[in-house]
Design an enzyme around this catalytic site. Structure first.
Site, PDB file in Angstrom:
ATOM      1  N   ARG A  15       0.726  -1.247  -0.057  1.00 39.47           N
ATOM      2  CA  ARG A  15      -0.033   0.013   0.033  1.00 39.47           C
ATOM      3  C   ARG A  15       0.937   1.405   0.122  1.00 39.47           C
ATOM      4  NH1 ARG A  15      -2.755  -3.941   1.536  1.00 39.47           N
ATOM      5  NH2 ARG A  15      -0.684  -4.572   2.482  1.00 39.47           N
ATOM      6  N   THR A  16       1.683   1.339   0.922  1.00 37.67           N
ATOM      7  CA  THR A  16       2.551   2.738   0.893  1.00 37.67           C
ATOM      8  C   THR A  16       3.248   2.913  -0.124  1.00 37.67           C
ATOM      9  OG1 THR A  16       2.529   2.176   3.419  1.00 37.67           O
ATOM     10  CG2 THR A  16       3.981   3.853   2.552  1.00 37.67           C
TER      11      THR A  16
ATOM     12  N   LYS B 158      26.345  -3.572  -0.597  1.00 33.46           N
ATOM     13  CA  LYS B 158      27.847  -3.755  -0.961  1.00 33.46           C
ATOM     14  C   LYS B 158      28.495  -2.759   0.269  1.00 33.46           C
ATOM     15  CE  LYS B 158      26.886  -3.099  -5.869  1.00 33.46           C
ATOM     16  NZ  LYS B 158      27.125  -1.781  -6.837  1.00 33.46           N
TER      17      LYS B 158
ATOM     18  N   ARG C 220      11.250   3.861   3.232  1.00 37.24           N
ATOM     19  CA  ARG C 220      10.930   2.646   4.354  1.00 37.24           C
ATOM     20  C   ARG C 220      11.983   2.106   4.841  1.00 37.24           C
ATOM     21  NH1 ARG C 220       5.813  -1.173   4.573  1.00 37.24           N
ATOM     22  NH2 ARG C 220       4.746   0.706   4.987  1.00 37.24           N
TER      23      ARG C 220
ATOM     24  N   HIS D 143       4.761   5.770  11.231  1.00 40.97           N
ATOM     25  CA  HIS D 143       4.401   5.758  10.181  1.00 40.97           C
ATOM     26  C   HIS D 143       3.432   6.987   9.818  1.00 40.97           C
ATOM     27  CE1 HIS D 143       3.160   4.317   6.434  1.00 40.97           C
ATOM     28  NE2 HIS D 143       2.810   3.026   6.571  1.00 40.97           N
TER      29      HIS D 143
HETATM   30  N1   CP Z   1      -0.243   0.147   5.793  1.00 38.67           N
HETATM   31  C1   CP Z   1       0.886  -0.087   5.305  1.00 38.67           C
HETATM   32  O1   CP Z   1       1.840   0.331   5.765  1.00 38.67           O
HETATM   33  O2   CP Z   1       0.988  -1.195   4.254  1.00 38.67           O
HETATM   34  P1   CP Z   1       2.001  -1.598   3.412  1.00 38.67           P
HETATM   35  O3   CP Z   1       3.043  -2.596   4.536  1.00 38.67           O
HETATM   36  O4   CP Z   1       1.523  -2.571   2.540  1.00 38.67           O
HETATM   37  O5   CP Z   1       2.741  -0.524   2.757  1.00 38.67           O
END
Ligand code: CP
Length: 301
Positions: free
Chosen positions: A54-55, A83, A104, A132
């Site tokens: 999703r993100t 590396k 991320r 998040h």
């Molecule tokens: N909600 C969320 O962070 O989903 P993903 O891990 O799929 O990005």
């Protein structure tokens, strides 16, 4: 609204949150007309060193719907990080190729390090068990579509893995800005909400009681974050603590909403999906307009 990066829910004032809600609503209207070109010629760098559906895809979709382009690094095994390159160097380089970065990482705090070295805005798409923040904004947007948040009492119960589930850390911080919001944290003791995110007056519980089910306006469930447990025996002990079935969800008020950042594993049965309280797919969909709003703000587009 002045914003250089999106790193933590701590950075938002109430007025920032209202502005983002309103800009996201505008973006939703723009999406209905097929998008816009306000980011024509701009490039998003998506650096995802932990799995994501999703993100990452909603960030990329958001940039494309604004008329921009995307370059991605989605497998750390194909990154020069493997590396031995340090994140500081990677960010300097990617910031030279792109106009904005979504990142991320596996480790808490790395988005902040990235921002220190980046010549372009950085958006934290999840830093380990930390935060998040962009998810908290789409969560807020989803709640605001169903409840008059700040104008009437709102009981929000967080359920599941509150220790490692970073989305609840950010959302709890964001909700503190709104009058009348009462927070409950429902989790086994070993994965309860860390005290850095709790306040006097919050309700802490180890069981999902009928009272919480029947009185909450929002139940925000989370996955047990298996990948973050050091002791697999503890994970096995808690993994099935709360399973939302139609019988359980049927106890919720008809006006209440059941949220989840997804992915779910088995904590919400698929047979719940058609129930009126189930809003988690709508919630995920809201990631696109909210991330469009954030990109547009950061790029002053
Ligand atoms: N909600 C969320 O962070 O989903 P993903 O891990 O799929 O990005």
């Amino acid at each position: 609204m002045e914003m250089q990066h999106v790193l933590s829910a701590d950075q938002f004032s109430r007025s920032d949150l209202n502005h983002i809600l309103s800009r996201s609503a505008e973006m939703e209207e723009i999406l209905k007309k097929g998008g816009s070109k306000i980011c024509d010629g701009r490039i998003l760098g998506a650096l995802f060193y932990e799995p994501s559906t999703r993100t990452r895809l909603s960030f990329e979709t958001a940039m494309m719907r604004l008329g921009g382009n995307v370059v991605s690094e989605t497998d750390v095994n194909f990154s020069s990080i493997t590396k031995g390159e340090v994140i500081e160097d990677t960010i300097r380089m990617v910031g030279g190729y792109t106009d904005i970065i979504a990142i991320r990482t596996k480790t808490k705090g790395q988005a902040n390090i990235a921002a220190q070295y980046s010549p372009v805005p950085v958006m934290n798409g999840g830093d380990g068990a930390g935060e998040h923040p962009t998810q908290s904004l789409l969560d807020l947007y989803t709640i605001a579509k169903h409840h008059r948040i700040g104008d009437e009492p709102l009981k929000v119960a967080f359920v599941g893995d509150l220790k490692y589930g970073r989305t609840v850390h950010s959302l709890a911080k964001v909700l503190r800005h709104f009058d009348g919001v009462e927070l409950s944290f429902v989790a086994p003791e070993v994965i309860q909400m860390p005290t850095e995110y709790t306040q006097a007056g919050d309700n802490v519980s180890y069981d999902l009681s009928s009272e919480i089910l029947q009185n909450s306006d929002v139940i925000y469930d989370t996955r047990m974050q298996q990948e973050r447990f050091e002791d697999m025996e503890k994970f096995r002990e808690v993994r099935d603590s709360f399973i939302f079935t139609p019988e359980i969800v049927g106890q919720m008020k008809s006006s209440a909403i059941l949220m989840h950042p997804l992915p779910r594993v088995n904590e919400i049965k698929q047979s719940v999906d058609a129930m009126p309280q189930a809003k988690y797919f709508e919630q995920a969909q809201n990631g696109v307009p909210v991330r469009m709003a954030l990109i547009a703000e950061l790029l002053k587009a």
